[in-house]
Design a protein around this motif. Sequence first.
Motif, PDB file in Angstrom:
ATOM      1  N   GLU A  93      21.079  66.713  16.603  1.00  0.00           N
ATOM      2  CA  GLU A  93      21.863  66.426  17.308  1.00  0.00           C
ATOM      3  C   GLU A  93      21.492  65.071  19.331  1.00  0.00           C
ATOM      4  O   GLU A  93      22.544  64.538  19.070  1.00  0.00           O
ATOM      5  N   ARG A  94      20.424  65.866  19.215  1.00  0.00           N
ATOM      6  CA  ARG A  94      19.803  65.190  20.220  1.00  0.00           C
ATOM      7  C   ARG A  94      19.038  63.967  20.415  1.00  0.00           C
ATOM      8  O   ARG A  94      18.141  63.519  21.263  1.00  0.00           O
ATOM      9  N   SER A  95      19.310  63.316  19.830  1.00  0.00           N
ATOM     10  CA  SER A  95      18.298  62.349  19.053  1.00  0.00           C
ATOM     11  C   SER A  95      18.811  61.374  20.296  1.00  0.00           C
ATOM     12  O   SER A  95      17.107  60.428  20.730  1.00  0.00           O
ATOM     13  N   ARG A  96      19.706  60.907  20.397  1.00  0.00           N
ATOM     14  CA  ARG A  96      19.984  59.513  21.517  1.00  0.00           C
ATOM     15  C   ARG A  96      19.549  60.235  22.880  1.00  0.00           C
ATOM     16  O   ARG A  96      18.355  59.148  23.271  1.00  0.00           O
ATOM     17  N   GLU A  97      19.545  61.368  22.891  1.00  0.00           N
ATOM     18  CA  GLU A  97      18.987  61.495  23.560  1.00  0.00           C
ATOM     19  C   GLU A  97      17.324  61.814  24.549  1.00  0.00           C
ATOM     20  O   GLU A  97      16.467  61.711  25.660  1.00  0.00           O
ATOM     21  N   LEU A  98      17.187  62.442  23.131  1.00  0.00           N
ATOM     22  CA  LEU A  98      15.299  61.996  23.616  1.00  0.00           C
ATOM     23  C   LEU A  98      14.648  60.827  23.204  1.00  0.00           C
ATOM     24  O   LEU A  98      13.850  60.781  23.809  1.00  0.00           O
ATOM     25  N   ALA A  99      15.506  59.786  22.506  1.00  0.00           N
ATOM     26  CA  ALA A  99      14.546  59.050  22.381  1.00  0.00           C
ATOM     27  C   ALA A  99      14.943  57.971  23.227  1.00  0.00           C
ATOM     28  O   ALA A  99      13.853  57.100  24.088  1.00  0.00           O
ATOM     29  N   VAL A 100      15.672  58.019  24.652  1.00  0.00           N
ATOM     30  CA  VAL A 100      15.754  57.199  25.839  1.00  0.00           C
ATOM     31  C   VAL A 100      15.296  57.500  27.084  1.00  0.00           C
ATOM     32  O   VAL A 100      13.926  57.664  27.254  1.00  0.00           O
ATOM     33  N   LEU A 101      14.881  59.060  26.770  1.00  0.00           N
ATOM     34  CA  LEU A 101      14.014  59.730  27.652  1.00  0.00           C
ATOM     35  C   LEU A 101      12.610  58.996  26.982  1.00  0.00           C
ATOM     36  O   LEU A 101      11.737  59.101  28.281  1.00  0.00           O
ATOM     37  N   ILE A 110      13.689  51.021  22.260  1.00  0.00           N
ATOM     38  CA  ILE A 110      14.113  52.014  22.130  1.00  0.00           C
ATOM     39  C   ILE A 110      14.170  51.838  20.961  1.00  0.00           C
ATOM     40  O   ILE A 110      14.450  53.402  20.322  1.00  0.00           O
ATOM     41  N   LYS A 111      14.485  50.653  19.654  1.00  0.00           N
ATOM     42  CA  LYS A 111      14.736  51.266  18.790  1.00  0.00           C
ATOM     43  C   LYS A 111      13.524  51.562  18.044  1.00  0.00           C
ATOM     44  O   LYS A 111      14.009  51.781  16.179  1.00  0.00           O
ATOM     45  N   GLU A 112      12.600  51.879  18.460  1.00  0.00           N
ATOM     46  CA  GLU A 112      11.539  52.493  17.914  1.00  0.00           C
ATOM     47  C   GLU A 112      11.438  53.917  18.764  1.00  0.00           C
ATOM     48  O   GLU A 112      11.417  54.712  16.908  1.00  0.00           O
ATOM     49  N   SER A 113      11.791  54.204  19.626  1.00  0.00           N
ATOM     50  CA  SER A 113      11.950  55.247  19.431  1.00  0.00           C
ATOM     51  C   SER A 113      12.831  56.300  18.818  1.00  0.00           C
ATOM     52  O   SER A 113      13.130  57.109  18.595  1.00  0.00           O
ATOM     53  N   ARG A 114      14.406  55.276  18.765  1.00  0.00           N
ATOM     54  CA  ARG A 114      15.280  55.764  18.232  1.00  0.00           C
ATOM     55  C   ARG A 114      14.795  55.986  16.591  1.00  0.00           C
ATOM     56  O   ARG A 114      15.658  56.729  15.760  1.00  0.00           O
ATOM     57  N   ASP A 115      14.361  54.105  16.537  1.00  0.00           N
ATOM     58  CA  ASP A 115      14.036  54.521  14.630  1.00  0.00           C
ATOM     59  C   ASP A 115      13.513  55.497  13.625  1.00  0.00           C
ATOM     60  O   ASP A 115      13.307  55.543  12.218  1.00  0.00           O
ATOM     61  N   VAL A 116      12.164  55.106  14.628  1.00  0.00           N
ATOM     62  CA  VAL A 116      11.196  55.774  13.941  1.00  0.00           C
ATOM     63  C   VAL A 116      10.754  57.324  14.316  1.00  0.00           C
ATOM     64  O   VAL A 116      10.551  57.776  13.858  1.00  0.00           O
ATOM     65  N   ASP A 117      10.683  57.351  15.353  1.00  0.00           N
ATOM     66  CA  ASP A 117       9.926  58.537  15.768  1.00  0.00           C
ATOM     67  C   ASP A 117      10.696  59.392  15.869  1.00  0.00           C
ATOM     68  O   ASP A 117      10.124  60.477  15.938  1.00  0.00           O
TER      69      ASP A 117
END
Length: 474
Positions: A93-101, A110-117
């Motif tokens: 639910e908070r994936s976008r927030e976590l990826a940006v941080l 961001i495409k790695e933290s958003r799509d992989v991590d």
Amino acid sequence: MMFTYAPAPESRSIVNIKPSYGLFINGSFVDGGSAFKTINPANEEVLAEVAEATKEDVDRAVKAARAAFKTWSKLPGKERAKYLFRIARIIQERSRELAVLESLDNGKPIKESRDVDVPLVAAHFFYYAGWADKLNHAGFGANPRPLGVAGQIIPWNFPLLMLAWKIAPALACGNTVVLKPAETTPLSALLFAEICQQADLPPGVVNIVTGAGATGAALVDHPDVDKVAFTGSTDVGRHIAKAVAGTKKKVTLELGGKAANIIFEDAPIDQAVEGIVNGIFFNQGHVCCAGSRLLVQESIYDTLLESLKRRMGTLRVGDPLDKNTDIGAINSQDQLKRIKALAKIGSEEGAEAWSPPCELPRNGFWFRPTIFTGVSQAHRIAREEIFGPVLSVLTFRTPAEAIEKANNTPYGLSAGIWTEKGSRILDMADKLRAGVVWANTFNKFDPASPFGGYKESGYGREGGRHGLEAYLAV
């Protein structure tokens, strides 16, 4: 034809970064010792001040974990699983927030933290939630028991993912945790602490103490810690191994690597080039299992090198929050100095460096993706872990020579094989002294698959059924 891309920045407004953070002990944020700053490596902006845990703070956290262990370890597995499932869903639910941080604090695109991590983080909690009530069937005896308090120390290259690798199996097995994130990337771990509160995880089950080496040493040395799990450099791993020698503490170490990515003449060139790029330039090369040594069969050397240089010319270096960015910022000034020093040594020893033309931002910590040709096994860049976007290219003629060169390293974490022959893949994989061997791909991870190395790459396994054993008394 070369495409040009307009900027496509991800908004950072979704993340509410506090001016300062305390320690997370016994379910609450509390004051710690002195404070240190965590910065955005892409522009050197101060993101927040974070408390540095003292030896006394670590002791408080361990005591909280010990008290919580009495009840957490007695919960039925299916009840512990409910908490892990809840944490996994909140992460999604908070994936976008976590990826940006994560991209702000670490420097990765961001495409790695958003799509992989972040998806892998949630997947690990889901996976180990499924194991929590099935430990009797994991193959470690009829009545496996949790160890107690786990002291866990994670690196800066995959802050949130390494947290998941450590915390998820520990909690599933009934242990409680004191975790220390890396001093340059503490923010996603502190947001995870908020997720633990949101999930109503019982106080003391997860504790997070921030700080540098002294904080980690206090955690490793604490007499009431039953298990030490560390991911990081081989040098620090040696110190930890010495510190726990002669004690009853169980330990797992996931350390450095100098992986060989082996390309045979029958490999699909374009597919292999993508694997090479993913193997060494993913996360700016800040990957312990990065394919930093490229072994190319002599007959295709010129063709593959030409294709690789052409592909590297399309890589976009810049703002980690831009969705078009392929290569972000180096995590810290210290790491950038190390990369530059080893690259300089490579040139001084006679290897030839090549980088695609690209304009680097003025502020922040940046290094162009670089390949070295004319590399021998005696070169330091072929032996030492650079932990940056630097690739050493060597050649071989026969499979036996490829195996000899691939195994000629003090490390043994991973390797890659590119060929159309399945029999060759199986034969090579059997002879390569590496914990993970990828076939016609690279840097692919799955929560159900164990990960770990040989020799100076550490011992023990994380992930999969094997990852449970590290947190059970069997």
